[in-house]
Design a protein around this motif. Structure first.
Motif, PDB file in Angstrom:
ATOM      1  N   GLU A 153      26.554  46.510  41.726  1.00 45.57           N
ATOM      2  CA  GLU A 153      27.668  47.267  42.299  1.00 45.57           C
ATOM      3  C   GLU A 153      28.796  46.344  42.756  1.00 45.57           C
ATOM      4  O   GLU A 153      29.606  46.726  43.577  1.00 45.57           O
ATOM      5  CB  GLU A 153      27.175  48.116  43.472  1.00 45.57           C
ATOM      6  N   VAL A 154      28.837  45.140  42.239  1.00 47.62           N
ATOM      7  CA  VAL A 154      29.843  44.160  42.631  1.00 47.62           C
ATOM      8  C   VAL A 154      31.226  44.612  42.150  1.00 47.62           C
ATOM      9  O   VAL A 154      31.363  45.201  41.076  1.00 47.62           O
ATOM     10  CB  VAL A 154      29.480  42.760  42.066  1.00 47.62           C
ATOM     11  N   THR A 155      32.247  44.338  42.968  1.00 42.86           N
ATOM     12  CA  THR A 155      33.611  44.657  42.555  1.00 42.86           C
ATOM     13  C   THR A 155      34.080  43.622  41.536  1.00 42.86           C
ATOM     14  O   THR A 155      33.551  42.505  41.472  1.00 42.86           O
ATOM     15  CB  THR A 155      34.586  44.657  43.752  1.00 42.86           C
ATOM     16  N   VAL A 156      35.082  43.992  40.774  1.00 38.94           N
ATOM     17  CA  VAL A 156      35.627  43.065  39.780  1.00 38.94           C
ATOM     18  C   VAL A 156      36.220  41.845  40.484  1.00 38.94           C
ATOM     19  O   VAL A 156      36.047  40.716  40.022  1.00 38.94           O
ATOM     20  CB  VAL A 156      36.667  43.770  38.880  1.00 38.94           C
ATOM     21  N   ALA A 157      36.877  42.063  41.613  1.00 30.45           N
ATOM     22  CA  ALA A 157      37.456  40.934  42.364  1.00 30.45           C
ATOM     23  C   ALA A 157      36.367  39.981  42.843  1.00 30.45           C
ATOM     24  O   ALA A 157      36.501  38.756  42.717  1.00 30.45           O
ATOM     25  CB  ALA A 157      38.268  41.450  43.546  1.00 30.45           C
ATOM     26  N   ALA A 158      35.278  40.526  43.373  1.00 31.71           N
ATOM     27  CA  ALA A 158      34.179  39.673  43.848  1.00 31.71           C
ATOM     28  C   ALA A 158      33.523  38.949  42.681  1.00 31.71           C
ATOM     29  O   ALA A 158      33.167  37.771  42.789  1.00 31.71           O
ATOM     30  CB  ALA A 158      33.147  40.505  44.605  1.00 31.71           C
ATOM     31  N   LEU A 159      33.376  39.636  41.575  1.00 33.72           N
ATOM     32  CA  LEU A 159      32.777  39.027  40.385  1.00 33.72           C
ATOM     33  C   LEU A 159      33.655  37.888  39.871  1.00 33.72           C
ATOM     34  O   LEU A 159      33.152  36.830  39.498  1.00 33.72           O
ATOM     35  CB  LEU A 159      32.563  40.089  39.307  1.00 33.72           C
ATOM     36  N   ALA A 160      34.960  38.095  39.878  1.00 36.14           N
ATOM     37  CA  ALA A 160      35.885  37.043  39.448  1.00 36.14           C
ATOM     38  C   ALA A 160      35.701  35.790  40.298  1.00 36.14           C
ATOM     39  O   ALA A 160      35.622  34.676  39.769  1.00 36.14           O
ATOM     40  CB  ALA A 160      37.328  37.547  39.538  1.00 36.14           C
ATOM     41  N   THR A 161      35.582  35.978  41.596  1.00 38.91           N
ATOM     42  CA  THR A 161      35.379  34.844  42.505  1.00 38.91           C
ATOM     43  C   THR A 161      34.042  34.174  42.248  1.00 38.91           C
ATOM     44  O   THR A 161      33.956  32.948  42.165  1.00 38.91           O
ATOM     45  CB  THR A 161      35.459  35.321  43.973  1.00 38.91           C
ATOM     46  N   GLN A 162      32.984  34.974  42.101  1.00 39.64           N
ATOM     47  CA  GLN A 162      31.641  34.425  41.853  1.00 39.64           C
ATOM     48  C   GLN A 162      31.597  33.588  40.592  1.00 39.64           C
ATOM     49  O   GLN A 162      30.872  32.598  40.523  1.00 39.64           O
ATOM     50  CB  GLN A 162      30.616  35.556  41.737  1.00 39.64           C
ATOM     51  N   LEU A 163      32.363  33.985  39.580  1.00 40.20           N
ATOM     52  CA  LEU A 163      32.334  33.283  38.298  1.00 40.20           C
ATOM     53  C   LEU A 163      33.352  32.156  38.207  1.00 40.20           C
ATOM     54  O   LEU A 163      33.473  31.502  37.173  1.00 40.20           O
ATOM     55  CB  LEU A 163      32.542  34.284  37.155  1.00 40.20           C
ATOM     56  N   GLY A 164      34.080  31.917  39.300  1.00 42.40           N
ATOM     57  CA  GLY A 164      34.969  30.762  39.343  1.00 42.40           C
ATOM     58  C   GLY A 164      36.384  31.001  38.855  1.00 42.40           C
ATOM     59  O   GLY A 164      37.119  30.047  38.612  1.00 42.40           O
ATOM     60  N   TYR A 165      36.795  32.260  38.731  1.00 44.62           N
ATOM     61  CA  TYR A 165      38.168  32.547  38.325  1.00 44.62           C
ATOM     62  C   TYR A 165      39.070  32.570  39.552  1.00 44.62           C
ATOM     63  O   TYR A 165      38.655  32.990  40.631  1.00 44.62           O
ATOM     64  CB  TYR A 165      38.248  33.878  37.567  1.00 44.62           C
ATOM     65  N   GLY A 166      40.311  32.142  39.386  1.00 43.38           N
ATOM     66  CA  GLY A 166      41.248  32.068  40.490  1.00 43.38           C
ATOM     67  C   GLY A 166      41.759  33.414  40.952  1.00 43.38           C
ATOM     68  O   GLY A 166      42.233  33.550  42.075  1.00 43.38           O
ATOM     69  N   SER A 167      41.674  34.418  40.086  1.00 40.47           N
ATOM     70  CA  SER A 167      42.149  35.740  40.458  1.00 40.47           C
ATOM     71  C   SER A 167      41.423  36.798  39.634  1.00 40.47           C
ATOM     72  O   SER A 167      40.846  36.520  38.580  1.00 40.47           O
ATOM     73  CB  SER A 167      43.662  35.862  40.214  1.00 40.47           C
ATOM     74  N   PHE A 171      40.441  36.758  35.461  1.00 30.83           N
ATOM     75  CA  PHE A 171      39.108  37.148  34.997  1.00 30.83           C
ATOM     76  C   PHE A 171      39.198  38.335  34.043  1.00 30.83           C
ATOM     77  O   PHE A 171      38.583  38.338  32.979  1.00 30.83           O
ATOM     78  CB  PHE A 171      38.205  37.488  36.181  1.00 30.83           C
ATOM     79  N   SER A 172      39.984  39.354  34.431  1.00 29.85           N
ATOM     80  CA  SER A 172      40.102  40.553  33.598  1.00 29.85           C
ATOM     81  C   SER A 172      40.671  40.235  32.220  1.00 29.85           C
ATOM     82  O   SER A 172      40.202  40.765  31.209  1.00 29.85           O
ATOM     83  CB  SER A 172      40.963  41.608  34.298  1.00 29.85           C
ATOM     84  N   HIS A 173      41.668  39.349  32.181  1.00 26.75           N
ATOM     85  CA  HIS A 173      42.243  38.943  30.885  1.00 26.75           C
ATOM     86  C   HIS A 173      41.203  38.217  30.029  1.00 26.75           C
ATOM     87  O   HIS A 173      41.077  38.479  28.833  1.00 26.75           O
ATOM     88  CB  HIS A 173      43.478  38.064  31.087  1.00 26.75           C
ATOM     89  N   ALA A 174      40.466  37.299  30.645  1.00 29.27           N
ATOM     90  CA  ALA A 174      39.429  36.563  29.906  1.00 29.27           C
ATOM     91  C   ALA A 174      38.339  37.517  29.430  1.00 29.27           C
ATOM     92  O   ALA A 174      37.861  37.407  28.295  1.00 29.27           O
ATOM     93  CB  ALA A 174      38.831  35.461  30.785  1.00 29.27           C
ATOM     94  N   ARG A 230      39.611  39.535  26.494  1.00 26.50           N
ATOM     95  CA  ARG A 230      39.731  38.683  25.309  1.00 26.50           C
ATOM     96  C   ARG A 230      38.359  38.444  24.666  1.00 26.50           C
ATOM     97  O   ARG A 230      38.209  38.492  23.449  1.00 26.50           O
ATOM     98  CB  ARG A 230      40.378  37.353  25.703  1.00 26.50           C
ATOM     99  N   GLU A 231      37.326  38.233  25.482  1.00 21.95           N
ATOM    100  CA  GLU A 231      35.985  37.936  24.970  1.00 21.95           C
ATOM    101  C   GLU A 231      35.199  39.184  24.584  1.00 21.95           C
ATOM    102  O   GLU A 231      34.485  39.177  23.588  1.00 21.95           O
ATOM    103  CB  GLU A 231      35.184  37.155  26.010  1.00 21.95           C
ATOM    104  N   VAL A 232      35.288  40.238  25.383  1.00 19.78           N
ATOM    105  CA  VAL A 232      34.441  41.420  25.199  1.00 19.78           C
ATOM    106  C   VAL A 232      35.160  42.518  24.428  1.00 19.78           C
ATOM    107  O   VAL A 232      34.514  43.340  23.777  1.00 19.78           O
ATOM    108  CB  VAL A 232      33.932  41.926  26.571  1.00 19.78           C
ATOM    109  N   GLY A 233      36.485  42.533  24.495  1.00 23.59           N
ATOM    110  CA  GLY A 233      37.240  43.529  23.755  1.00 23.59           C
ATOM    111  C   GLY A 233      37.706  44.713  24.568  1.00 23.59           C
ATOM    112  O   GLY A 233      38.355  45.617  24.044  1.00 23.59           O
ATOM    113  N   GLU A 234      37.375  44.753  25.843  1.00 22.93           N
ATOM    114  CA  GLU A 234      37.830  45.815  26.733  1.00 22.93           C
ATOM    115  C   GLU A 234      37.827  45.297  28.163  1.00 22.93           C
ATOM    116  O   GLU A 234      37.118  44.352  28.478  1.00 22.93           O
ATOM    117  CB  GLU A 234      36.949  47.057  26.603  1.00 22.93           C
ATOM    118  N   PRO A 235      38.618  45.928  29.033  1.00 27.97           N
ATOM    119  CA  PRO A 235      38.667  45.487  30.429  1.00 27.97           C
ATOM    120  C   PRO A 235      37.329  45.708  31.135  1.00 27.97           C
ATOM    121  O   PRO A 235      36.546  46.579  30.746  1.00 27.97           O
ATOM    122  CB  PRO A 235      39.757  46.371  31.050  1.00 27.97           C
ATOM    123  N   PRO A 236      37.065  44.947  32.184  1.00 29.14           N
ATOM    124  CA  PRO A 236      35.779  45.047  32.878  1.00 29.14           C
ATOM    125  C   PRO A 236      35.460  46.445  33.416  1.00 29.14           C
ATOM    126  O   PRO A 236      34.324  46.903  33.306  1.00 29.14           O
ATOM    127  CB  PRO A 236      35.874  44.039  34.021  1.00 29.14           C
TER     128      PRO A 236
END
Length: 139
Positions: free
Chosen positions: A98-112, A116-119, A122-128
């Motif tokens: 149930e993690v938020t996208v913002a929290a997940l971005a931080t956990q995975l080392g993205y600056g914002s 994270f959403s753009h990456a 680009r990799e998965v083919g759809e937004p998180p």
């Protein structure tokens, strides 16, 4: 490519900073204080940096040589491997946590959240969020 176990030897110049990072990481792990999760991630990253520096120095390998050997062994450049690994972790978290996208971005080392959403797109083919709500990946 890193060994499963390492031994800190006294004469290496990096030994002191690695021991210090290990001590700080251990202290943050011993008790749950405000900000401990963030601190553990940061200390863990610093420790990983010291390990990689020591390992690359011990192997007498430049960054370019490392990238070439990494690509030969893994089939992709180090940065692409890291991105794919992060997206695997992100897909799992979005499917089961149930993690938020913002929290997940931080956990995975993205600056914002945006980077994270753009990456992710680009990799998965759809937004998180679409990936999460689509739900076809869930059992």
């Amino acid at each position: 490519m890193l060994p499963a176990l390492g031994h800190l030897r006294g004469p290496l110049p990096q030994t002191g900073s690695m021991r210090h990072s290990l001590r700080l990481l251990s202290e943050e792990s011993a008790e749950e204080r405000a900000g401990s999760s963030f601190a553990r991630r940061q200390y863990g990253r610093l420790l990983l940096l010291e390990i990689l520096r020591t390992y690359a120095g011990t192997a007498r390998m430049s960054g370019t040589a490392f990238a070439v050997r990494f690509r030969a062994a893994a089939g992709v450049p180090p940065h692409a491997y890291l991105t794919r690994w992060r997206m695997l972790l992100a897909r799992r978290a979005l499917a089961h946590d149930e993690v938020t996208v913002a929290a997940l971005a931080t956990q995975l080392g993205y600056g914002s959240e945006s980077s994270f959403s753009h990456a992710f797109k680009r990799e998965v083919g759809e937004p998180p969020l679409r990936y999460r709500t689509r739900g076809e990946h869930q059992n």
